[in-house]
Design a protein around this motif. Structure first.
Motif, PDB file in Angstrom:
ATOM      1  N   VAL A 135       3.667 -25.553  -0.651  1.00  0.00           N
ATOM      2  CA  VAL A 135       2.429 -25.672  -1.407  1.00  0.00           C
ATOM      3  C   VAL A 135       1.338 -26.084  -0.435  1.00  0.00           C
ATOM      4  CG1 VAL A 135       1.205 -26.851  -3.241  1.00  0.00           C
ATOM      5  CG2 VAL A 135       3.620 -26.323  -3.517  1.00  0.00           C
ATOM      6  N   GLY A 136       0.269 -25.271  -0.388  1.00  0.00           N
ATOM      7  CA  GLY A 136      -0.827 -25.590   0.513  1.00  0.00           C
ATOM      8  C   GLY A 136      -0.498 -25.388   1.963  1.00  0.00           C
ATOM      9  N   GLY A 137       0.653 -24.806   2.228  1.00  0.00           N
ATOM     10  CA  GLY A 137       1.030 -24.537   3.601  1.00  0.00           C
ATOM     11  C   GLY A 137       1.728 -25.687   4.291  1.00  0.00           C
ATOM     12  N   MET A 138       1.799 -26.877   3.695  1.00  0.00           N
ATOM     13  CA  MET A 138       2.388 -28.044   4.357  1.00  0.00           C
ATOM     14  C   MET A 138       3.452 -28.727   3.507  1.00  0.00           C
ATOM     15  SD  MET A 138      -1.035 -29.747   6.080  1.00  0.00           S
ATOM     16  CE  MET A 138      -0.070 -31.020   6.843  1.00  0.00           C
ATOM     17  N   LEU A 139       3.212 -28.845   2.179  1.00  0.00           N
ATOM     18  CA  LEU A 139       4.144 -29.579   1.325  1.00  0.00           C
ATOM     19  C   LEU A 139       5.356 -28.702   1.017  1.00  0.00           C
ATOM     20  CD1 LEU A 139       4.814 -32.079  -0.391  1.00  0.00           C
ATOM     21  CD2 LEU A 139       3.594 -30.969  -2.271  1.00  0.00           C
ATOM     22  N   SER A 140       6.524 -29.204   1.268  1.00  0.00           N
ATOM     23  CA  SER A 140       7.748 -28.465   1.010  1.00  0.00           C
ATOM     24  C   SER A 140       8.162 -28.660  -0.446  1.00  0.00           C
ATOM     25  CB  SER A 140       8.864 -28.935   1.951  1.00  0.00           C
ATOM     26  OG  SER A 140      10.081 -28.298   1.625  1.00  0.00           O
ATOM     27  N   CYS A 141       8.165 -27.600  -1.166  1.00  0.00           N
ATOM     28  CA  CYS A 141       8.575 -27.587  -2.580  1.00  0.00           C
ATOM     29  C   CYS A 141       9.406 -26.343  -2.804  1.00  0.00           C
ATOM     30  CB  CYS A 141       7.361 -27.581  -3.509  1.00  0.00           C
ATOM     31  SG  CYS A 141       6.826 -29.212  -4.025  1.00  0.00           S
ATOM     32  N   PRO A 142      10.646 -26.349  -2.416  1.00  0.00           N
ATOM     33  CA  PRO A 142      11.440 -25.118  -2.526  1.00  0.00           C
ATOM     34  C   PRO A 142      11.737 -24.765  -3.985  1.00  0.00           C
ATOM     35  CG  PRO A 142      12.797 -26.941  -1.747  1.00  0.00           C
ATOM     36  CD  PRO A 142      11.401 -27.446  -1.785  1.00  0.00           C
ATOM     37  N   TYR A 143      11.154 -23.699  -4.420  1.00  0.00           N
ATOM     38  CA  TYR A 143      11.443 -23.018  -5.685  1.00  0.00           C
ATOM     39  C   TYR A 143      11.007 -23.779  -6.945  1.00  0.00           C
ATOM     40  CZ  TYR A 143      14.393 -20.684  -2.282  1.00  0.00           C
ATOM     41  OH  TYR A 143      14.840 -20.061  -1.160  1.00  0.00           O
ATOM     42  N   ILE A 144      10.753 -25.057  -6.827  1.00  0.00           N
ATOM     43  CA  ILE A 144      10.304 -25.821  -7.997  1.00  0.00           C
ATOM     44  C   ILE A 144       9.412 -26.957  -7.529  1.00  0.00           C
ATOM     45  CG2 ILE A 144      12.361 -27.303  -7.983  1.00  0.00           C
ATOM     46  CD1 ILE A 144      12.161 -27.314 -11.064  1.00  0.00           C
ATOM     47  N   CYS A 145       8.311 -27.164  -8.283  1.00  0.00           N
ATOM     48  CA  CYS A 145       7.358 -28.180  -7.881  1.00  0.00           C
ATOM     49  C   CYS A 145       6.642 -28.687  -9.118  1.00  0.00           C
ATOM     50  CB  CYS A 145       6.357 -27.597  -6.882  1.00  0.00           C
ATOM     51  SG  CYS A 145       5.676 -28.831  -5.732  1.00  0.00           S
ATOM     52  N   THR A 146       6.082 -29.901  -9.022  1.00  0.00           N
ATOM     53  CA  THR A 146       5.350 -30.478 -10.146  1.00  0.00           C
ATOM     54  C   THR A 146       3.905 -30.679  -9.753  1.00  0.00           C
ATOM     55  OG1 THR A 146       5.793 -32.771  -9.541  1.00  0.00           O
ATOM     56  CG2 THR A 146       7.428 -31.649 -10.914  1.00  0.00           C
ATOM     57  N   LEU A 147       3.027 -30.569 -10.742  1.00  0.00           N
ATOM     58  CA  LEU A 147       1.596 -30.757 -10.519  1.00  0.00           C
ATOM     59  C   LEU A 147       1.091 -31.779 -11.517  1.00  0.00           C
ATOM     60  CD1 LEU A 147      -1.150 -29.912  -9.239  1.00  0.00           C
ATOM     61  CD2 LEU A 147      -1.314 -28.181 -11.049  1.00  0.00           C
ATOM     62  N   ASP A 148       0.375 -32.811 -10.980  1.00  0.00           N
ATOM     63  CA  ASP A 148      -0.274 -33.789 -11.836  1.00  0.00           C
ATOM     64  C   ASP A 148      -1.674 -33.277 -12.137  1.00  0.00           C
ATOM     65  OD1 ASP A 148      -1.985 -36.157 -12.512  1.00  0.00           O
ATOM     66  OD2 ASP A 148      -0.031 -37.155 -12.363  1.00  0.00           O
ATOM     67  N   ILE A 149      -1.972 -33.036 -13.425  1.00  0.00           N
ATOM     68  CA  ILE A 149      -3.250 -32.410 -13.777  1.00  0.00           C
ATOM     69  C   ILE A 149      -4.417 -33.376 -13.658  1.00  0.00           C
ATOM     70  CG2 ILE A 149      -2.138 -30.769 -15.332  1.00  0.00           C
ATOM     71  CD1 ILE A 149      -3.034 -32.488 -17.672  1.00  0.00           C
ATOM     72  N   ASN A 150      -4.129 -34.682 -13.578  1.00  0.00           N
ATOM     73  CA  ASN A 150      -5.215 -35.637 -13.423  1.00  0.00           C
ATOM     74  C   ASN A 150      -5.591 -35.822 -11.962  1.00  0.00           C
ATOM     75  OD1 ASN A 150      -5.555 -36.268 -16.186  1.00  0.00           O
ATOM     76  ND2 ASN A 150      -3.748 -37.588 -16.118  1.00  0.00           N
ATOM     77  N   ASP A 151      -4.559 -35.955 -11.128  1.00  0.00           N
ATOM     78  CA  ASP A 151      -4.820 -36.166  -9.699  1.00  0.00           C
ATOM     79  C   ASP A 151      -4.865 -34.866  -8.910  1.00  0.00           C
ATOM     80  OD1 ASP A 151      -4.759 -38.874 -10.261  1.00  0.00           O
ATOM     81  OD2 ASP A 151      -2.605 -39.029  -9.850  1.00  0.00           O
ATOM     82  N   VAL A 152      -4.569 -33.745  -9.561  1.00  0.00           N
ATOM     83  CA  VAL A 152      -4.484 -32.436  -8.895  1.00  0.00           C
ATOM     84  C   VAL A 152      -3.620 -32.576  -7.641  1.00  0.00           C
ATOM     85  CG1 VAL A 152      -5.799 -30.408  -8.239  1.00  0.00           C
ATOM     86  CG2 VAL A 152      -6.860 -32.127  -9.681  1.00  0.00           C
ATOM     87  N   GLN A 153      -2.446 -33.107  -7.833  1.00  0.00           N
ATOM     88  CA  GLN A 153      -1.559 -33.390  -6.715  1.00  0.00           C
ATOM     89  C   GLN A 153      -0.189 -32.791  -6.967  1.00  0.00           C
ATOM     90  OE1 GLN A 153      -1.373 -37.494  -5.586  1.00  0.00           O
ATOM     91  NE2 GLN A 153       0.568 -37.269  -4.486  1.00  0.00           N
ATOM     92  N   TRP A 154       0.283 -31.981  -6.009  1.00  0.00           N
ATOM     93  CA  TRP A 154       1.612 -31.389  -6.088  1.00  0.00           C
ATOM     94  C   TRP A 154       2.653 -32.386  -5.599  1.00  0.00           C
ATOM     95  CZ3 TRP A 154       2.811 -26.866  -8.319  1.00  0.00           C
ATOM     96  CH2 TRP A 154       1.768 -25.928  -8.557  1.00  0.00           C
ATOM     97  N   SER A 155       3.794 -32.364  -6.230  1.00  0.00           N
ATOM     98  CA  SER A 155       4.887 -33.253  -5.814  1.00  0.00           C
ATOM     99  C   SER A 155       6.209 -32.525  -5.989  1.00  0.00           C
ATOM    100  CB  SER A 155       4.911 -34.543  -6.652  1.00  0.00           C
ATOM    101  OG  SER A 155       3.693 -35.242  -6.534  1.00  0.00           O
ATOM    102  N   PRO A 156       7.086 -32.627  -5.022  1.00  0.00           N
ATOM    103  CA  PRO A 156       8.409 -32.019  -5.186  1.00  0.00           C
ATOM    104  C   PRO A 156       9.313 -32.932  -6.007  1.00  0.00           C
ATOM    105  CG  PRO A 156       8.238 -33.021  -3.039  1.00  0.00           C
ATOM    106  CD  PRO A 156       6.906 -33.236  -3.687  1.00  0.00           C
ATOM    107  N   LEU A 157      10.314 -32.344  -6.608  1.00  0.00           N
ATOM    108  CA  LEU A 157      11.366 -33.130  -7.220  1.00  0.00           C
ATOM    109  C   LEU A 157      12.303 -33.607  -6.110  1.00  0.00           C
ATOM    110  CD1 LEU A 157      12.186 -30.945 -10.353  1.00  0.00           C
ATOM    111  CD2 LEU A 157      10.777 -33.012 -10.249  1.00  0.00           C
ATOM    112  N   ALA A 158      13.283 -34.396  -6.475  1.00  0.00           N
ATOM    113  CA  ALA A 158      14.251 -34.846  -5.476  1.00  0.00           C
ATOM    114  C   ALA A 158      14.922 -33.644  -4.827  1.00  0.00           C
ATOM    115  CB  ALA A 158      15.289 -35.751  -6.133  1.00  0.00           C
ATOM    116  N   THR A 159      15.375 -33.844  -3.641  1.00  0.00           N
ATOM    117  CA  THR A 159      15.978 -32.761  -2.878  1.00  0.00           C
ATOM    118  C   THR A 159      17.109 -32.117  -3.675  1.00  0.00           C
ATOM    119  OG1 THR A 159      15.466 -33.917  -0.821  1.00  0.00           O
ATOM    120  CG2 THR A 159      17.123 -32.148  -0.718  1.00  0.00           C
TER     121      THR A 159
END
Length: 1693
Positions: free
Chosen positions: A1039-1063
């Motif tokens: 995501v964004g070229g730097m954040l590793s989110c293989p095949y599944i990722c979460t987005l916080d709509i308030n902070d507009v921040q992507w976050s991966p789930l646990a490995t």
């Protein structure tokens, strides 16, 4: 009170509050006038202001934090930490099985909720999207519902609301252009089709045929020999009327030459659907084509381009008039020498086959002939021969010649092989068999009329020689001879034969030069008028084979034959045509040569056993006579009836009787032109019947075509009613009308016209004529081409009208501006109710016919379509369709605003969503896939007012999934980034759209492992409830070229921040996501070292860790679909799993039951693709789909341990592209009881089957957490609103307080006035009654009054035992010391009395509670310390009554004139003020009052509040009687007659008023002495006045009609009929405002005669004997069954 509202949403809650407020508020009933037009406006206004009040209440009740300063740091902190303003959004779009149950439950609740029932039409609907252009549902036993067809041949389809069925297909060229349907016992029996078709399925047809529900073809005996334009099925008679451009039925042409001309139908034929045969017409058809039919009442009208019938002599049956060959001269040439076979007479009237005496043979090997010489003139028309088979002999060929000149005659016959008519002259073949063979005489009538016989030459033979077994000869026209032996053949089989009878001295005459014999009647010249001469009659009865119009010819031998020209005179001919008509004519017989002259013409009914036409010939009494002749004569030879054309002035319309019974034709033909026809040369293309303003629908025929009458001012369209042609508004239309049909009271016309004939309105080929207001209306902008057919379309309901023709565009409107809607197949559908163009059934190809007539009989909603189609379905729907709660298929978009294929030609809709920011917003449908919209949208679109439109931005990649969190719409799909696409416009697999701000919500893009967006794919977007988390799954790693989110990722709509789930151990893309409670189920490929590959795992947010799902290792391949499961009541931890096996690529089906994955028994073809699986309540599935009773529960799918896999009363709905085990292919099917039931079928425009990608619901949105800070301006507005609301509430509370205080003071004032009056009256009497006794008597009187108020006392007086005081019956007059003689006002009395009055007033001025409490304190005078104010009033009333009666007893000895006064005083529980004038008083009275004109008992300017109220009440009219009516001496209920206007009755009235109103106990004793002194001082004047009154009421002085008060006649009788009705009492005054309403004043009695309506009752009010009864309707809430109490009366006064 229920408020109507335009939309669902927030108004639901507001309307609920408003309805609650309205239901608890006390409003005058006039606001609920449901029976009047004002009700709607009032109710709507009430609902509107109640809504605003409710909104204001909601604002006032809102949290105070809304008004806080958003810049406050503490508030900001609290907003960031808590869900202060949660913004709901829809739950994840997951093929939500559990939600279907919730929707079903909501629908059941909404069905009984009056408020919710007005919600949007889409509420509770199911959206279905996929790759298709048409959708249908399966019907039981059908092979398919959406059809792929062969456009190279014509297809005949049956269409319903939800399905399409192929009935038949043509294997040859041709089209169907007409149809009609026959029903039997209300059910579909057969549809008949006509056109230019010659082959249907494998059956050869002749332009018309029938098809039943099973597809069996009825060839209708070969049909007709030309194109068919129109069909009409009369279900009353089971007859099919066929019209077109043909000349005969095929069966008629191929049967035999004798009848082939007579069965010629000339563009019109009738087929008996029950008997399977063509019905003969009494006329032979029409001389031009027929284009349409219409039935009005008992008549069927055929219209077309014709002017005449074709029933002349050419079309007469040739085998109806046999010639008597036994009377002819028969000879044979070269007769055989075989004994018994040489006589040519052997074959006349023979019955046996080839035996001696029954067969005629010729000599061996020699030609010969058979000659017939006629004894009379005849015109032969048909020769019938039966060949001989004797010893192998027979005639092989013949030649027919005329005698006497041996001219060869042309004959015709039917070829036995081809059944085609052949012609011959020199050699006509005769087959060697024992059948009859017919030969028609073809030569013209002039040649045939002059022959005297025929010669049948045998020119070739079989075996040793020729011969015949039988012979018959027929003439064409009906004829009858005066010589009866010439009439018919003795061996004829017809029941009726021509005959003649003679009366008088008629003698046969044979002339050498005349061919035949005739009758002659001679008489001396001077005996012409004798009875003998005038009675001599020849009666001739011809045999008329069929009814029709005939011309009668009379054969008259020339007088030169007998040299009697000088004796010839005239004959009188009388023709009895039918039972009602005869014609008389005189025929001169002075002709020298033989002649056949026409004498009469007209309609003649067919001969029958009941009636036969007859001709009578007599000697004319006034005929031309040669003066030189001594005798005169008339002759009679024969009469001939020649069929002639019936009508020549049809001008495009002919009327046919429904009943073709021959018995009805005696009085006239069963066909006729219009009484007033159209102009000459009219061409009528269309006809229909309907209403015309004030007429019955069965009385008016509407005609359309190409015609005009400038004098009567109609063009191209008119109606026929009351036997006259009537013009329509605007003089019709300018152009041709080709089709007409009726919907309700509207006539729809189609054709080639540009507007009305007066050029005032543009129509463009289509128009609506409303017969109610008689005005033309355009159908928006019409069409751009000719309309050929207009027909109601039954599958879409009674309001749909189908138009077909040669047009490609219909001009519609989007509500604001004209819009051109492309129609590529010449089919358009008009919604008569909505007034706009609407969607059509799906027909990929141009239909030659769309037909439906079931709408007229309300039998089946079935339509039929014919044409060359690629595909067909019940509904045209490009990629998206609705399934309503009733399981009906509906189009989503308006006609012409469909989704279109993409620029590359691809078309599919993969996902859909009803976007709603929260529960208070109106949902908007959004879809995504591969398509484009008309306004330039690509791959994603929204539905806006029925039109698919562009949504914020285009998506240049295929959209796979859509979901939303609050106002953010997430669109996921296949990334498409090209070199010429900017980074902002590129689609990298996910776009987030801010729907509030109408812009793209910027988020970091998804990337592949290579760092670009190639190969990125978002398969699913899920929303975690009550959080700000959005989970995205698909094929990406960064995501964004730097954040590793293989095949599944979460987005916080308030902070507009992507976050991966646990490995995780994901090694391939995520295919689906599902939230089960707070567990995330992930479908993908999981691989952990050497462990087996797993395709399903879950993520636990509580532990922030991945976990295995028990039994997931059984899953044989990638999971494609996850669907939540339930237990039939609520969602459980279970879910359904579908995917594709890695072994054989076949689909599989599993379920996780909350503990482990199980594999139920599931069978489907491996070619199937499953895109969705749902739990569906069985109650929502039509029985017709499952084919069983939905009330019976199927056996649920069960696992091996018998635990149910599917909840009881549920089934599985599976969608995709399904190949079912029974060989059927469906897009959606139900799986139940271990069986499949196909439901939906889809088709694409190329004829290939479509598929369903997704099924979604209009559901409550899922709550998500989204931070919002209010703007300063909004906070200020809210603060102002709160301040205004508080101010409004303060003012409202103040107004309510003032109103209640004033009401309380008014009641206290009225009570004080009543008490004062009671005290004054009691103090003026001379008899002192102890207070305790008065109280007891008052209580008894009150009890009696209450008893009298019951229903049992409507006409009967109450029990008087409570009034048992002896004073009541003594008749002693009552004193009136306290009444001023002149004015009738209460005297002020001495100061003591005034003090007592003041004291009473002061006590009454306080509140009622205080007043009662003070009286309670007086225990010395009252036994009951809790006695109420009402009991005090009753006590005072009893005291006043007792005192009045005591005074009456004192004066009983001096006069008896007061009896009536006592009666009156004792009869009334309620006083009735009366008016009296100064004439009733003496001069002394007048001197005491300066106002001699005053007639009122009370003064309005008095300072006494009571007197002011009484004066006001008196000004409104007489008081109504207050109590029930007592029976008079006659046993009939009466109104008690008030006493005369006398001061004694006024005194009694005051006493009664005191009894009713009550008075203060204090002051009564003080006022007694003053009252007694006053009474004694004025007793003398009182007695004088009494005497005057008694004298004035003597019978001699009493006015006419006024009865004595003292007797039984002192009652005023009322209508006995009123006694049967219940009595009610008016609580309020009601003023009538409209005709039919009943006005009354408060307190009046109302006799209620109708209580059937809850709001308005009907009643009668009797205002008195001098007033008429009034009847009308009034609000039910304005009356009460209980009479007003004493305090109520006081308030009303």
């Amino acid at each position: 009170m229920v408020c109507s509202r335009p939309r669902a949403g927030a108004w639901k809650r507001i309307d609920f509050i408003a309805a609650s407020v309205a239901s608890n508020s006390r409003m005058p009933s006039a606001y609920a006038r449901s029976a009047h037009g004002s009700h709607t406006r009032t109710a709507t206004w009430s609902c509107t202001w109640l809504r605003y009040v409710a909104v204001l209440a909601l604002v006032l009740l809102a949290t105070p934090s809304l008004a806080a300063d958003p810049t406050d740091g503490a508030l900001s902190a609290s907003l960031s930490g808590t869900n202060v303003d949660p913004t709901p959004g829809p739950e994840s779009n997951l093929e939500l099985g559990e939600l279907l149950g919730r929707i079903a439950e909501n629908n059941e609740e909404n069905s009984s909720d009056e408020d919710v029932s007005d919600s949007d039409d889409n509420e509770g609907s199911i959206g279905i999207v996929g790759a298709f252009n048409g959708v249908s549902s399966f019907s039981p036993g059908s092979s398919g519902a959406a059809l792929g067809l062969d456009s190279s041949s014509m297809s005949l389809l049956s269409l319903t609301e939800n399905s399409a069925t192929l009935l038949a297909a043509a294997s040859a060229s041709g089209q169907v252009t007409a149809a009609c349907t026959i029903y039997e016992s209300g059910s579909f029996k057969k549809v008949f089709m006509g056109g230019s078709i010659s082959m249907m399925n494998t059956t050869t047809v002749g332009y018309v045929f029938g098809v039943d529900a099973s597809g069996n073809v009825d060839s209708m005996l070969g049909g007709v020999n030309g194109p068919v334009n129109a069909l009409y099925c009369d279900n009353d008679t089971q007859l099919v009327y066929v019209g077109g451009n043909f000349t005969s039925t095929v069966n008629g042409l191929t049967s035999n030459v004798a009848t082939m001309r007579s069965t010629s139908t000339g563009s019109l034929a009738i087929y008996d659907a029950d008997g399977g045969a063509w019905r003969p017409l009494s006329f032979r058809g029409l001389d031009g084509p027929v284009f349409d039919f219409a039935k009005v009442s008992k008549h069927v009208y055929a219209v077309g381009e014709f002017t005449s019938t074709v029933d002349n002599a050419t079309h007469t049956a040739l085998n109806e008039q046999p010639m008597d060959l036994s009377a002819c001269t028969i000879t044979g040439g070269n007769n055989a020498e075989i004994q018994g076979f040489s006589d040519p007479h052997n074959i006349i009237c023979t019955q046996d086959r080839d035996s001696a005496g029954n067969t005629w043979l010729m000599r061996d090997k020699l030609p010969g002939y058979y000659r017939i010489d006629f004894p009379f003139k005849a015109t032969p028309s048909l020769l019938r021969l039966m060949n001989t088979l004797y010893e192998g002999r027979g005639t092989k060929a013949i030649r027919v010649e005329a005698a006497p000149n041996n001219q060869a005659l042309t004959m015709s016959y039917l070829d036995p092989e081809t059944r085609v008519e052949m012609f011959c002259t020199q050699s006509c073949p005769l087959p060697q068999d024992n059948n009859w063979h017919e030969f028609r005489f073809v030569d013209n009538a002039d040649i045939l009329a002059n022959i005297t016989g025929i010669i049948v030459n045998i020119v070739d033979w079989y075996g040793m020689g020729g011969g015949f077994n039988k012979i018959e000869l027929y003439q064409r026209d009906a004829s009858v001879h005066a010589i009866d032996s010439y009439n018919a053949s003795p061996c004829s089989s017809q029941a009726i034969r021509p005959s003649s009878q003679i009366t008088g001295n008629w003698k046969p005459t044979t002339a050498a030069s005349y061919h035949g014999s005739y009758l002659t009647f001679s008489v001396n010249r001077n005996e012409i008028s004798s009875a003998e001469a005038q009675s001599a009659t020849v009666t001739l009865v011809p045999f008329v084979p069929e009814s029709g119009f005939y011309r009668v010819y009379m054969s008259i031998p020339g007088c030169q034959n007998t040299n009697t020209c000088a004796q010839r005179t005239s004959a009188k001919v009388i023709w009895l045509m039918n039972n009602k008509r005869s014609v008389v004519t005189t025929v001169a017989q002075h002709n020298l040569e033989d002649e056949e002259v026409p004498v009469l013409s007209g309609y003649v009914p067919a001969s029958s056993m009941n009636f036969s036409s007859a001709i009578y010939v007599q000697l004319a009494n006034e005929g031309d006579v040669n003066p030189q002749a001594a005798s005169v004569e008339v002759v009679v030879d024969s009469f001939r009836l020649e069929r002639i054309t019936s009508y020549t002035d049809l001008n495009g319309v002919i009327e046919l009787f429904e009943d073709l019974n021959s018995d009805l034709q005696v009085d006239g033909p069963l066909y006729a032109p219009l009484k007033e026809g159209l102009p000459a040369s009219s061409a009528v293309y269309a006809a229909t019947h309907g209403t015309f303003n004030d007429t019955n629908p069965e009385d008016t025929l509407f005609l359309g075509g190409q015609f005009f009458d400038a004098d009567k001012n109609y063009y191209s369209i008119a109606c026929y009613r009351d036997e006259k042609i009537t013009t329509l508004a605007n003089a019709g239309v300018w152009g041709d009308v080709r089709a007409l049909t009726f919907i309700g009271s509207s006539l729809y016309a189609g054709g080639s016209f540009n507007g009305t004939a007066d050029f005032s309105l543009v129509l463009n080929n289509v128009g609506e004529y409303n017969t109610t207001d008689q005005q033309w209306y355009p159908l928006v902008g019409g069409t751009n081409g000719v309309v050929n057919n207009v027909m109601p379309y039954a599958p879409f309901g009674s309001r749909a009208v189908a138009f077909t023709g040669d047009f490609t565009v219909v001009n519609g409107s989007d509500g604001t501006s004209p819009v051109e809607i492309g129609v590529n197949n010449g089919l358009a559908m008009w919604d008569a109710l909505a007034g706009g163009w609407t969607n059509t059934p799906y027909l990929e190809g141009k239909p030659s016919l769309v037909y439906s007539d079931a709408w007229n009989d309300k039998r089946d909603s079935v339509a039929f379509a014919a044409g060359n189609f690629n595909a067909s379905a019940a509904l045209k729907a490009n990629g998206a369709v609705l399934l309503t709660p009733s399981e009906n298929i509906q189009a989503i978009n308006m006609m012409g605003f469909d989704l279109q294929p993409s620029d590359s030609g691809n078309f599919v809709v993969n996902s859909g969503l009803w976007y709603a920011k929260n529960n208070g917003t109106t949902p908007m449908l959004v879809v995504g896939g591969q398509f484009r919209t008309l306004d330039g949208g690509i791959n994603v679109a929204k539905l806006d007012n029925g039109k698919w439109k562009r949504l914020i931005t285009n998506i240049n990649g295929e959209v796979l999934t859509i979901n939303n969190a609050a106002n953010l719409l997430f669109v996921g799909g296949v990334a498409n980034v090209t070199a010429d696409t900017s980074e902002k416009e590129a689609f990298t697999g996910l776009k987030v759209l801010d729907m509030d701000r109408d812009r793209v919500f910027e988020t970091p893009s998804l990337k592949s492992p290579d760092g670009d967006s190639s190969g990125v794919r978002v398969n699913k977007i899920a929303i975690r409830a009550d959080t700000s988390m959005v989970v995205v799954g698909g094929n990406f790693t960064l995501v964004g070229g730097m954040l590793s989110c293989p095949y599944i990722c979460t987005l916080d709509i308030n902070d507009v921040q992507w976050s991966p789930l646990a490995t995780s151990t994901l090694i391939d893309q995520v295919t689906d996501l599902l939230f089960v409670r707070d567990r995330l189920i992930v479908a993908g490929t999981f691989k952990n070292g050497t462990e087996p590959t797993k395709y399903l795992r879950e993520f636990d947010f509580g532990s922030n860790a991945w976990a295995d799902i028990d039994g997931a290792d059984k899953i044989p391949g990638p999971v494609t679909v996850l669907t939540a499961a339930s237990d039939g009541h609520e969602t459980t931890d279970g879910f359904y799993i579908t995917g594709v096996s890695m072994k054989d690529a076949s689909p599989y089906f599993y379920k996780y039951d909350g503990s482990t994955v199980i594999a139920p028994k599931f069978t489907i073809d491996s070619k199937s693709t499953i895109n969705g699986i749902l739990e569906v309540p069985r109650s929502r599935i039509p029985d017709s789909v499952l084919g069983t009773d939905s009330s019976s529960s199927p056996s649920p799918l069960a696992r091996r341990d018998s635990a149910p896999v599917i909840p009881e009363n549920y089934v599985l709905a599976i969608s995709g592209d399904l190949y079912l085990p029974n060989g059927q292919r469906a897009s959606n099917a139900f799986f139940y009881n271990n069986e499949w039931a196909p439901f939906l079928s889809t088709v694409q425009d190329n004829g290939s089957p479509g598929y369903i990608s997704s099924v979604f619901f209009e559901i409550p949105p899922t709550n998500v957490y989204q931070r919002h800070r209010l703007s300063v301006a909004l906070v200020i507005i809210i603060a102002i609103a709160i301040a205004l609301g508080i101010t409004f509430l303060i003012v409202l509370v103040g107004l309510v307080y003032i109103y209640l205080r004033n009401r309380r003071e008014a009641a206290a004032t009225a009570s004080a006035a009543s008490a004062a009056l009671a005290a004054t009256t009691a103090g003026a009497g001379t008899t002192k009654v102890p207070l305790g006794a008065a109280t007891i008597m008052g209580t008894g009187a009150a009890a009696g009054a209450r008893h009298m108020q019951g229903d049992g006392f409507r006409g009967t007086a109450g029990a008087r035992e409570t009034w048992g005081n002896a004073n009541a019956v003594t008749g002693e007059p009552v004193s009136f010391d306290n009444i001023a003689p002149s004015t009738g006002r209460l005297n002020s009395g001495p100061p003591v009395g005034l003090a007592g009055l003041a004291a009473a007033g002061r006590k009454a001025a306080v509140s009622s509670d205080t007043y009662v409490q003070q009286d309670i304190d007086k225990k010395a005078n009252y036994d009951d310390a809790n006695e109420s104010l009402d009991s005090i009033f009753k006590s005072a009333a009893a005291e006043a009554e007792a005192e009045a009666e005591s005074e009456a007893r004192e004066r009983a000895t001096s006069t008896g004139s007061m009896n009536s006064d006592i009666a009156v005083a004792g009869a009334y529980a309620m006083p009735t003020p009366r008016h009296y004038t100064s004439q009733q008083h003496d001069a002394r009275d007048q001197s005491e009052s300066p106002d001699h004109s005053r007639t009122s008992m009370y003064r309005a300017d008095s300072t006494n509040p009571f007197e002011q109220r009484m004066a006001l009440r008196e000004s409104q009219g007489a008081f109504p009687p207050a109590g029930p009516f007592a029976d008079g001496d006659d046993g009939v209920g009466h109104i008690p007659m008030p006493s005369p206007r006398h001061i004694h009755s006024e005194h009694a009235t005051a006493a009664a008023l005191a009894a009713a109103s009550g008075g203060a106990a204090t002051g009564l004793g003080a006022m007694a002495a003053a009252k007694d002194a006053r009474r004694r001082s004025e007793s003398a004047s009182t007695r004088n006045t009494d005497a005057e009154y008694s004298a004035s009421q003597s019978p001699s002085s009493r006015p006419s009609g006024e009865s004595s008060v003292g007797g039984s006649s002192a009652h005023l009788p009322i209508r006995d009929s009123l006694k049967q009705y219940p009595v009610f009492y008016a609580k309020f005054t009601f003023s009538s405002r409209e005709t039919g309403e009943l006005g009354f004043r408060a307190g009046e009695r109302v006799f209620v005669i109708d209580q059937s309506d809850e709001i308005w009752w009907m009643g009668i009010v009797d205002h008195g004997s001098d007033q008429p009864l009034e009847q009308g309707v009034f609000p039910a809430t304005y009356v009460s069954s209980e009479p007003p109490k004493s305090n109520d009366w006081t308030e009303l006064m």
